[in-house]
Design a protein around this motif. Structure first.
Motif, PDB file in Angstrom:
ATOM      1  N   ILE A 121       0.836  -1.200   0.000  1.00 58.41           N
ATOM      2  CA  ILE A 121       0.000   0.000   0.000  1.00 58.41           C
ATOM      3  C   ILE A 121       0.870   1.248   0.000  1.00 58.41           C
ATOM      4  N   LYS A 122       1.916   1.256   0.828  1.00 57.45           N
ATOM      5  CA  LYS A 122       2.826   2.413   0.891  1.00 57.45           C
ATOM      6  C   LYS A 122       3.531   2.623  -0.452  1.00 57.45           C
ATOM      7  N   LEU A 123       3.934   1.546  -1.112  1.00 61.19           N
ATOM      8  CA  LEU A 123       4.567   1.662  -2.422  1.00 61.19           C
ATOM      9  C   LEU A 123       3.603   2.234  -3.459  1.00 61.19           C
ATOM     10  N   ASP A 124       2.373   1.751  -3.465  1.00 59.20           N
ATOM     11  CA  ASP A 124       1.380   2.267  -4.410  1.00 59.20           C
ATOM     12  C   ASP A 124       1.077   3.739  -4.167  1.00 59.20           C
ATOM     13  N   LEU A 125       0.969   4.141  -2.908  1.00 62.75           N
ATOM     14  CA  LEU A 125       0.716   5.549  -2.585  1.00 62.75           C
ATOM     15  C   LEU A 125       1.884   6.433  -3.012  1.00 62.75           C
ATOM     16  N   THR A 126       3.100   5.957  -2.793  1.00 59.10           N
ATOM     17  CA  THR A 126       4.279   6.726  -3.199  1.00 59.10           C
ATOM     18  C   THR A 126       4.338   6.855  -4.718  1.00 59.10           C
ATOM     19  N   LYS A 127       4.049   5.776  -5.417  1.00 57.32           N
ATOM     20  CA  LYS A 127       4.041   5.808  -6.884  1.00 57.32           C
ATOM     21  C   LYS A 127       3.003   6.802  -7.397  1.00 57.32           C
TER      22      LYS A 127
END
Length: 116
Positions: free
Chosen positions: A25-31
């Motif tokens: 989730i954190k990776l998707d939000l950062t992307k």
């Protein structure tokens, strides 16, 4: 005895699954944040973003730099590495790679003649 084993297994499974979900989730939000920044702040067309790959570097980096996005833009031979600074609520260029040579954000300004 059997109940203890089941409880331990459930706790371990919960920890593994929740950690996996948190990271993704954190990776998707950062992307998404980096892509929005490129489109709104830098004027890059969404279709010109060739590669936008989120990466979690838990070994080398510290703080917000653990979560970064590798970006390649059509018409640019280099690769950009952006992260989100949560304290300042800004997306920042960490470094830029051109022909296998790594440049800091400050060096990028000298090369390209513009701010990252």
């Amino acid at each position: 005895m059997r109940k203890k084993i089941v409880v331990i297994f459930v706790v371990i499974a919960f920890e593994v699954i929740s950690s996996y979900l948190y990271i993704n989730i954190k990776l998707d939000l950062t992307k998404d944040t980096v892509e929005d920044y490129l489109v709104t702040e830098k004027g890059v067309a969404k279709k010109d973003i060739k590669v936008s790959k989120p990466v979690y570097d838990w070994i080398k980096a510290k703080g917000d730099k653990k979560w970064f996005v590798c970006v390649e833009i059509m018409g640019d031979q280099g690769t950009y590495y952006y992260y989100k600074d949560h304290q300042k609520n800004k997306v920042k260029l960490d470094y830029y790679i051109l022909h296998g040579v790594e440049y800091s954000a400050r060096e990028y300004e000298k090369i390209k003649g513009k701010t990252p």
